[in-house]
Design a protein around this motif. Structure first.
Motif, mmCIF file in Angstrom:
data_model
loop_
_atom_site.group_PDB
_atom_site.id
_atom_site.type_symbol
_atom_site.label_atom_id
_atom_site.label_comp_id
_atom_site.label_asym_id
_atom_site.label_seq_id
_atom_site.Cartn_x
_atom_site.Cartn_y
_atom_site.Cartn_z
ATOM 1 N N VAL A 96 -18.298 17.663 -32.996
ATOM 2 C CA VAL A 96 -18.513 16.235 -32.922
ATOM 3 C C VAL A 96 -18.233 15.132 -32.207
ATOM 4 C CG1 VAL A 96 -17.832 13.793 -33.939
ATOM 5 C CG2 VAL A 96 -18.878 15.948 -35.418
ATOM 6 N N THR A 126 -15.571 21.999 -36.668
ATOM 7 C CA THR A 126 -16.612 20.424 -37.002
ATOM 8 C C THR A 126 -16.095 19.805 -35.712
ATOM 9 O OG1 THR A 126 -17.413 21.471 -39.104
ATOM 10 C CG2 THR A 126 -17.867 18.943 -38.469
ATOM 11 N N VAL A 127 -14.338 19.491 -36.344
ATOM 12 C CA VAL A 127 -14.643 18.051 -35.573
ATOM 13 C C VAL A 127 -14.641 18.717 -34.357
ATOM 14 C CG1 VAL A 127 -11.708 16.651 -34.679
ATOM 15 C CG2 VAL A 127 -12.206 17.412 -37.203
ATOM 16 N N LEU A 175 -8.875 12.557 -35.941
ATOM 17 C CA LEU A 175 -9.499 13.732 -36.888
ATOM 18 C C LEU A 175 -8.340 15.197 -36.549
ATOM 19 C CD1 LEU A 175 -13.373 11.946 -36.863
ATOM 20 C CD2 LEU A 175 -11.780 12.564 -38.888
ATOM 21 N N SER A 232 -14.645 8.775 -42.238
ATOM 22 C CA SER A 232 -14.446 11.053 -41.928
ATOM 23 C C SER A 232 -12.865 10.352 -41.746
ATOM 24 C CB SER A 232 -14.577 11.485 -41.013
ATOM 25 O OG SER A 232 -16.309 11.719 -41.640
ATOM 26 N N THR A 233 -12.274 9.483 -41.122
ATOM 27 C CA THR A 233 -10.840 8.837 -40.576
ATOM 28 C C THR A 233 -9.870 8.524 -41.782
ATOM 29 O OG1 THR A 233 -11.596 8.523 -38.028
ATOM 30 C CG2 THR A 233 -9.370 8.245 -38.915
ATOM 31 N N SER A 250 -11.631 10.695 -33.143
ATOM 32 C CA SER A 250 -11.213 11.804 -32.680
ATOM 33 C C SER A 250 -10.267 12.523 -32.358
ATOM 34 C CB SER A 250 -12.281 12.076 -31.477
ATOM 35 O OG SER A 250 -13.658 11.482 -31.827
ATOM 36 N N ILE A 293 -17.657 7.420 -38.703
ATOM 37 C CA ILE A 293 -16.276 8.717 -38.558
ATOM 38 C C ILE A 293 -15.252 7.861 -38.941
ATOM 39 C CG2 ILE A 293 -15.178 9.226 -36.476
ATOM 40 C CD1 ILE A 293 -17.439 10.686 -36.776
ATOM 41 N N ASN A 310 -19.583 13.277 -43.391
ATOM 42 C CA ASN A 310 -20.177 12.401 -42.940
ATOM 43 C C ASN A 310 -20.124 12.654 -41.049
ATOM 44 O OD1 ASN A 310 -19.197 9.601 -44.274
ATOM 45 N ND2 ASN A 310 -17.378 10.687 -45.269
ATOM 46 N N MET A 311 -19.251 13.783 -40.007
ATOM 47 C CA MET A 311 -19.206 13.826 -40.239
ATOM 48 C C MET A 311 -20.753 14.582 -38.843
ATOM 49 S SD MET A 311 -15.409 14.849 -39.075
ATOM 50 C CE MET A 311 -15.397 15.913 -36.920
ATOM 51 N N LEU A 334 -23.884 11.388 -39.654
ATOM 52 C CA LEU A 334 -23.484 10.724 -38.314
ATOM 53 C C LEU A 334 -25.305 11.719 -37.920
ATOM 54 C CD1 LEU A 334 -21.910 9.467 -35.570
ATOM 55 C CD2 LEU A 334 -21.118 11.425 -35.095
#
Length: 465
Positions: free
Chosen positions: A426, A422-423, A228, A385-386, A225, A382, A188-189, A193
């Motif tokens: 992004v 990754t977090v 995450l 993902s959250t 963010s 996002i 997803n991220m 995205l």
């Protein structure tokens, strides 16, 4: 007022006569009453005031009474509506040509021992179901509003991953659960995205060459963010505790910490939902939600629901049930597919399964990005993902606790480091509140690096620790 009263009386007469099918006729058709038209009376010099029924009535003039016809819908019309639903939901999408692969996977499961083909057919068969699940969620969002609709889109968009995870967890395949959920976050991220930024940026440049960037609400992206990063904290500490051998009771402390952290993460996600839906809704409203000047042009482009609210709920229930059936055969064939294809289980769990599970998010996120609605795109990608990191993963830990399975937040060192980096990447991409095709290209290339890394990655066993 007199014309309205006459139309109202005409509608009441139709209801008393039992002509429900005529009252519920489509707005493009008109109801012809068996009386002299008003034009003929004018030609003969008579007045239309003597007979209030001597005119043609359009269903759009009936106002609130048009809803009465839906409640009093005859069986014939119900059958026609069901056929129309089949045409819209099933026959209206080309991807539904892959639906027969699901039953074929079930047949192959009992007729052959080749798990590779069963896994492949199950994987292909779930793809259109995941996409149609997203479609039904979008239709339901027309009736619930944009905020609740975005939450429903993320929730039912993750239904495929959750169902697969629960089946794998029930069979004790904890690493498959961890890796598939981790892969869904990464997909997803980075992939969803990235493709949305890339394709949306290219379309935006063609429509408006002088504006290079697309704009979205930075405040909402910062909140996601932060959640995450909190999820990374909850996942990282059990792994660090395990690999530094600093736990009080080896093998037990990390499990206890994972369960405690999962409860805290679920509480934080509940607070986030209240914060988003009730407390700070106006502050985090999408940028493009303001009323534009040219309302006539926008009204023509505005989408409308193709199915009713209860029809959307029915399709959601049916599609979820069918996905749960095929997911059982998919999970059973994972290890056999890994052996027959000579492919690591980690690559199948982290890369292949999430791509299928994120089919709905992938399609809808790109579609909204091409329409320059980046706030909805971020809410899908996002936000999904959250939800996985703050709700689905802790929820699986709690369910494993109930089932007696030692599901924890120790995602091993390699997977935890991948998620952390990754977090961060992004978060840096979103901090400016703008998007373009180059940012999307970088996210896609990052995902290719992650995919190649898991292709050469061997999942460590307990002895290797």
């Amino acid at each position: 007022m007199a014309s309205w009263n006459s139309e109202l009386r005409a509608a009441v007469v139709l209801l008393l006569l039992g002509d429900f099918e005529g009252l519920a006729m489509h707005q493009s058709k008109k109801i012809e009453l068996q009386m002299v038209p008003v034009d003929d009376k004018v030609e003969h010099g008579t007045s239309n005031s003597s007979s209030p029924l001597a005119r043609k009535i359009h269903p759009s003039d009936l106002g609130p009474l048009s809803h009465v016809s839906d409640m009093l819908m005859p069986p014939k019309r119900t059958q026609n509506r069901f056929i129309q639903n089949i045409q819209i939901v099933i026959l209206g999408a080309k991807i539904n040509a892959l639906l027969p692969f699901g039953p074929l996977a079930i047949i192959l499961h009992y007729l052959t021992t080749k798990s590779g083909w069963v896994f492949f057919f199950s994987l292909v068969g779930i793809t259109p179901l995941a996409e149609r699940l997203g479609y039904a969620t979008e239709q339901l969002a027309f009736y619930t509003g944009p905020t609740v609709g975005g939450l429903l889109n993320a929730t039912f968009g993750n239904a495929t991953e959750m169902i697969i995870s629960l089946y794998a967890l029930k069979q004790g395949m904890i690493r498959v659960v961890q890796q598939s959920l981790l892969g869904s976050i990464l997909s997803n991220m980075l992939l969803v995205l990235g493709c949305s930024f890339f394709i949306g940026g290219l379309c935006h440049n063609k429509k408006d060459p002088f504006s290079k960037d697309q704009v979205f609400n930075k405040a909402s992206a910062v909140v996601n963010s932060g959640l995450l990063l909190m999820a990374v904290m909850g996942i990282m500490f059990p792994a660090v505790l395990h690999f530094t051998h600093s736990e009080v009771h080896f093998g037990k402390s990390e499990l206890a910490l994972s369960r405690f952290s999962s409860c805290i993460m679920l509480l934080a996600y509940a607070g986030y939902l209240y914060f988003q839906l009730k407390s700070q809704h106006s502050q985090y409203r999408p940028i493009d939600e303001e009323v534009p000047e040219n309302t006539e042009e926008d009204s023509d482009e505005e989408e409308v629901a193709e199915i009713t609210q209860w029809e959307a709920i029915g399709w959601l229930a049916g599609l979820t049930l069918w996905i749960s059936v095929i997911s059982g055969y998919l999970v059973d064939a994972i290890e056999g597919a890994s052996e027959s294809w000579n492919m690591p289980v980690a690559f199948i769990s982290v890369i292949l399964l999430p791509i299928v599970g994120n089919a709905a998010e992938h399609a809808s996120a790109i579609l909204f990005a091409t329409k320059n609605k980046l706030d909805i795109t971020l809410g899908v990608a996002i936000g999904s993902s959250t939800q996985i990191s703050m709700f689905v993963i802790p929820f699986c830990v709690v369910i494993g606790w109930i089932l007696g399975q030692p599901m924890d937040l120790n995602f091993q060192l390699f997977e935890t480091a991948t998620l952390f980096i990754t977090v961060l990447v992004v978060a840096f991409m979103l901090q400016e509140g703008t998007a373009n095709y180059f940012k999307g290209l970088m996210l896609i290339l990052c995902y290719l690096i992650v995919a190649a890394s898991f292709f050469v990655h061997v999942d460590p066993t307990a002895n290797d620790d």
